[in-house]
Design a protein around this motif. Structure first.
Motif, PDB file in Angstrom:
ATOM      1  N   GLU A 164      -5.353   0.835   2.812  1.00  0.00           N
ATOM      2  CA  GLU A 164      -6.444  -0.151   2.689  1.00  0.00           C
ATOM      3  C   GLU A 164      -7.136  -0.019   1.333  1.00  0.00           C
ATOM      4  OE1 GLU A 164      -9.615   0.404   5.497  1.00  0.00           O
ATOM      5  OE2 GLU A 164      -9.809  -1.769   5.765  1.00  0.00           O
ATOM      6  N   LYS A 165      -7.329   1.208   0.907  1.00  0.00           N
ATOM      7  CA  LYS A 165      -7.997   1.452  -0.378  1.00  0.00           C
ATOM      8  C   LYS A 165      -7.162   0.911  -1.540  1.00  0.00           C
ATOM      9  CE  LYS A 165      -9.533   5.359  -3.235  1.00  0.00           C
ATOM     10  NZ  LYS A 165      -9.573   6.843  -3.288  1.00  0.00           N
ATOM     11  N   GLU A 166      -5.841   1.110  -1.495  1.00  0.00           N
ATOM     12  CA  GLU A 166      -4.980   0.639  -2.580  1.00  0.00           C
ATOM     13  C   GLU A 166      -4.861  -0.880  -2.580  1.00  0.00           C
ATOM     14  OE1 GLU A 166      -3.944   2.592  -4.922  1.00  0.00           O
ATOM     15  OE2 GLU A 166      -4.869   4.297  -3.901  1.00  0.00           O
ATOM     16  N   ILE A 167      -4.859  -1.501  -1.396  1.00  0.00           N
ATOM     17  CA  ILE A 167      -4.787  -2.961  -1.338  1.00  0.00           C
ATOM     18  C   ILE A 167      -6.007  -3.583  -2.001  1.00  0.00           C
ATOM     19  CG2 ILE A 167      -4.907  -4.930   0.251  1.00  0.00           C
ATOM     20  CD1 ILE A 167      -3.118  -3.405   2.151  1.00  0.00           C
ATOM     21  N   SER A 168      -7.153  -2.947  -1.827  1.00  0.00           N
ATOM     22  CA  SER A 168      -8.397  -3.501  -2.387  1.00  0.00           C
ATOM     23  C   SER A 168      -8.477  -3.341  -3.903  1.00  0.00           C
ATOM     24  CB  SER A 168      -9.596  -2.809  -1.731  1.00  0.00           C
ATOM     25  OG  SER A 168      -9.594  -1.427  -2.060  1.00  0.00           O
ATOM     26  N   LYS A 169      -7.620  -2.520  -4.495  1.00  0.00           N
ATOM     27  CA  LYS A 169      -7.710  -2.268  -5.928  1.00  0.00           C
ATOM     28  C   LYS A 169      -7.192  -3.414  -6.764  1.00  0.00           C
ATOM     29  CE  LYS A 169      -7.537   2.786  -6.030  1.00  0.00           C
ATOM     30  NZ  LYS A 169      -6.744   3.963  -6.449  1.00  0.00           N
ATOM     31  N   ALA A 170      -6.173  -4.131  -6.295  1.00  0.00           N
ATOM     32  CA  ALA A 170      -5.541  -5.190  -7.102  1.00  0.00           C
ATOM     33  C   ALA A 170      -5.557  -6.508  -6.342  1.00  0.00           C
ATOM     34  CB  ALA A 170      -4.099  -4.800  -7.439  1.00  0.00           C
ATOM     35  N   PRO A 171      -6.020  -7.588  -6.968  1.00  0.00           N
ATOM     36  CA  PRO A 171      -6.050  -8.897  -6.282  1.00  0.00           C
ATOM     37  C   PRO A 171      -4.662  -9.364  -5.856  1.00  0.00           C
ATOM     38  CG  PRO A 171      -7.400  -8.924  -8.273  1.00  0.00           C
ATOM     39  CD  PRO A 171      -6.664  -7.639  -8.301  1.00  0.00           C
ATOM     40  N   THR A 172      -3.632  -8.971  -6.604  1.00  0.00           N
ATOM     41  CA  THR A 172      -2.272  -9.431  -6.256  1.00  0.00           C
ATOM     42  C   THR A 172      -1.766  -8.812  -4.968  1.00  0.00           C
ATOM     43  OG1 THR A 172      -1.396  -7.672  -7.677  1.00  0.00           O
ATOM     44  CG2 THR A 172      -1.612  -9.876  -8.656  1.00  0.00           C
ATOM     45  N   ALA A 174      -3.652  -8.694  -2.250  1.00  0.00           N
ATOM     46  CA  ALA A 174      -4.455  -9.234  -1.139  1.00  0.00           C
ATOM     47  C   ALA A 174      -3.573  -9.850  -0.064  1.00  0.00           C
ATOM     48  CB  ALA A 174      -5.443 -10.268  -1.678  1.00  0.00           C
ATOM     49  N   ALA A 175      -2.393 -10.353  -0.478  1.00  0.00           N
ATOM     50  CA  ALA A 175      -1.495 -10.983   0.493  1.00  0.00           C
ATOM     51  C   ALA A 175      -0.982  -9.986   1.527  1.00  0.00           C
ATOM     52  CB  ALA A 175      -0.313 -11.628  -0.245  1.00  0.00           C
ATOM     53  N   LEU A 176      -1.108  -8.689   1.222  1.00  0.00           N
ATOM     54  CA  LEU A 176      -0.648  -7.679   2.169  1.00  0.00           C
ATOM     55  C   LEU A 176      -1.653  -7.432   3.285  1.00  0.00           C
ATOM     56  CD1 LEU A 176       0.794  -4.977  -0.296  1.00  0.00           C
ATOM     57  CD2 LEU A 176       2.054  -6.709   0.998  1.00  0.00           C
ATOM     58  N   GLN A 177      -2.901  -7.889   3.095  1.00  0.00           N
ATOM     59  CA  GLN A 177      -3.956  -7.529   4.032  1.00  0.00           C
ATOM     60  C   GLN A 177      -3.693  -7.996   5.472  1.00  0.00           C
ATOM     61  OE1 GLN A 177      -6.637  -5.501   3.322  1.00  0.00           O
ATOM     62  NE2 GLN A 177      -6.844  -5.554   5.551  1.00  0.00           N
ATOM     63  N   PRO A 178      -3.266  -9.279   5.681  1.00  0.00           N
ATOM     64  CA  PRO A 178      -3.028  -9.694   7.088  1.00  0.00           C
ATOM     65  C   PRO A 178      -1.966  -8.841   7.783  1.00  0.00           C
ATOM     66  CG  PRO A 178      -3.135 -11.601   5.618  1.00  0.00           C
ATOM     67  CD  PRO A 178      -3.096 -10.398   4.737  1.00  0.00           C
ATOM     68  N   SER A 179      -0.861  -8.570   7.077  1.00  0.00           N
ATOM     69  CA  SER A 179       0.209  -7.762   7.686  1.00  0.00           C
ATOM     70  C   SER A 179      -0.282  -6.347   7.975  1.00  0.00           C
ATOM     71  CB  SER A 179       1.422  -7.720   6.740  1.00  0.00           C
ATOM     72  OG  SER A 179       2.453  -6.947   7.301  1.00  0.00           O
ATOM     73  N   PHE A 180      -1.105  -5.820   7.043  1.00  0.00           N
ATOM     74  CA  PHE A 180      -1.613  -4.467   7.262  1.00  0.00           C
ATOM     75  C   PHE A 180      -2.580  -4.433   8.440  1.00  0.00           C
ATOM     76  CE2 PHE A 180      -5.183  -1.549   6.417  1.00  0.00           C
ATOM     77  CZ  PHE A 180      -4.526  -0.362   6.679  1.00  0.00           C
ATOM     78  N   SER A 181      -3.433  -5.462   8.535  1.00  0.00           N
ATOM     79  CA  SER A 181      -4.388  -5.503   9.651  1.00  0.00           C
ATOM     80  C   SER A 181      -3.662  -5.556  10.992  1.00  0.00           C
ATOM     81  CB  SER A 181      -5.298  -6.733   9.501  1.00  0.00           C
ATOM     82  OG  SER A 181      -6.042  -6.649   8.293  1.00  0.00           O
TER      83      SER A 181
END
Length: 473
Positions: A164-172, A174-181
């Motif tokens: 979660e911390k690494e996903i928040s570091k780069a805007p590119t 962000a598309a991973l967030q739904p799959s990660f959630s």
């Protein structure tokens, strides 16, 4: 006698089945993944296309090795464990899922969680890498592997926080967030909150029939198909044949020399018990027996193998052959290269066999019928070899039973020191490389030859001693 032999052969069947079961179960419990070992690849890294291609190759190789089948005819398990756990291709993934099942007992939620890890991994693999997200993607992939291999709640939560911390570091990213959630939710809201640990206390029997790994392995073994080597993909029987001929040749020659030397010496010492000859022979042979073979091999190479002293014999190998060589030249080349290993193979058994022969002969020579033979005026030579020798053979026959497995097992130390491509060297290299098809084939053959050796010994008992009979009277 014939009925006894048939009975013993029939007893071989359950004995071999038990040995094969133990051998096979050991092979399924050893560490390491044979498929990964053969492919030498890591499907988790790289793009999703590469990961899918690697996984396809992994599944195909696993199917080729027969590892996509249940291990045995049945499993005794519990209601929490599914009957198709063996279908999970990766061994380490399967082991972690088994731990999760044992902890939470809800396979449907755990299965969904595993699928979500896989989906998130593929989504991450498809994400284009650039200078802004390169390091973050590496850390995310590393933590994805931790979710595959961890079942501890704290370790998994740490991996989730890192992702979660690494996903928040780069805007590119962000598309991973739904799959990660979805992944995180399937663990916290599914696996943890819907746990049914009581199911693991409910016994369950899963029946798979004959289409299982053990059934295919044992039936192929008795048909001469021992599988393929994990190291080079060659059939195991071809690998064994290349090695066994050297070990069998060395072992048979060594055994013949040992018996030809030790038995006459044992008889002569027994006939002159307590004499200087008896004491000299016993002392000399026990001095040889006390010397470790690796030390003797090193000394032989140093003094006679072209070291600092004499270069009479080759120090390693079995000799190079030329197609123009005659049969006598081939035999001469082989013998010339095998003289030093043959000495090392032979000297150790001399003292042991000599001691057995001497003790048995002394016991025989103290019997009344020997004194009677001498009182009748028979020559000492006839007393020793005609009346004493035959009745002293029982301990020697007992030792003869060990000759059969010894003929193919070889000596690891001697074969490695002299670079002889025999069974001992092959088994050692297979153990180091975790090439288990070769290791367990050697174990099975050793077990079979041990049984055959004891059967031959029992038959020889009756041949040399008429008092021993296996027929009911």
């Amino acid at each position: 006698m014939f009925k006894y032999i048939v009975k013993r052969i029939l007893i071989f069947i359950p004995t071999l089945l038990v040995i094969s079961l133990v051998t096979f179960m050991l092979s399924t419990s050893v560490p390491g993944d044979p498929v990964e070992q053969m492919l030498n690849s890591n499907s988790e890294m790289g793009s999703s296309a590469n990961a899918i291609a690697s996984e396809r190759a992994y599944i195909d190789k696993r199917k080729q090795l027969g590892l996509d089948l249940p291990i045995f005819y049945f499993t005794l398990s519990n209601a929490a464990t599914p009957n198709n756990m063996y279908e999970i291709p990766k061994k380490f993934h399967r082991q972690n899922l088994e731990r999760l099942v044992d902890k939470y007992g809800n396979w449907s939620e755990i299965d969904q969680y595993y699928k979500n890890i896989r989906a998130f991994e593929l989504k991450t693999g498809d994400t284009p890498r650039d200078s802004a997200n390169g390091d973050a993607l590496i850390i995310i992939k590393d933590n994805i592997q931790k979710t595959y291999l961890n079942y501890d709640g704290n370790a998994l939560q740490t991996a989730f926080r890192n992702i979660e911390k690494e996903i928040s570091k780069a805007p590119t990213l962000a598309a991973l967030q739904p799959s990660f959630s979805t992944l995180e939710s399937s663990y916290t809201d599914g696996v943890v909150k819907k746990a049914t640990p009581y199911k693991k206390y409910i016994p369950a029997l899963h029946w798979y029939g004959r289409d299982n790994q053990y059934h295919h392995w044992i039936t192929k073994f008795f048909k001469g198909d021992f599988g393929i080597s994990y190291q080079d993909g060659r059939p195991v029987k071809n690998v064994l044949w290349d090695a066994v001929r050297w070990t069998v040749m060395l072992s048979i020659l060594s055994i013949i020399l040992t018996y030809l030397i030790a038995i006459p010496l044992g008889i002569l010492s027994a006939a002159r018990k307590g004499s200087k000859r008896d004491q000299t022979i016993s002392t000399f042979l026990f001095m040889l027996y006390s010397l470790p073979n690796f030390w003797v091999a090193t000394l032989l190479i140093l003094f006679f193998g072209g070291g600092d002293f004499l270069g009479w014999f080759p120090a390693y190998g079995v000799g190079e052959l030329d197609s123009s060589m005659s049969l006598a030249e081939v035999a001469g080349t082989r013998v010339y290269h095998l003289i030093l290993p043959m000495i090392c193979f032979t000297y150790g058994g001399l003292a042991f066999l000599y001691r057995q022969m001497r003790g048995a002969m002394i016991t025989t020579l103290s019997q009344d019928y020997i004194r009677t033979a001498r009182a009748k005026g028979l020559e000492e030579k006839e007393v020793l070899w005609k009346h004493g020798f035959k009745n002293s053979l029982l301990p020697i026959i007992t030792l003869f039973a060990s000759v059969f497995p010894l003929a193919i097992s070889g000596s690891i130390v001697i074969e490695i020191i002299f670079s002889i491509p025999g069974m001992g060297k092959l088994a050692y290299e297979a153990l180091v490389a975790r090439n288990y098809p070769i290791v367990y084939t050697v174990v099975m053959f050793s077990a079979i030859l041990t049984l055959v050796g004891y059967l031959v010994a029992d038959i020889l008992y009756a041949v040399v001693d008429p008092r021993i009979s296996y027929n009911k009277k």
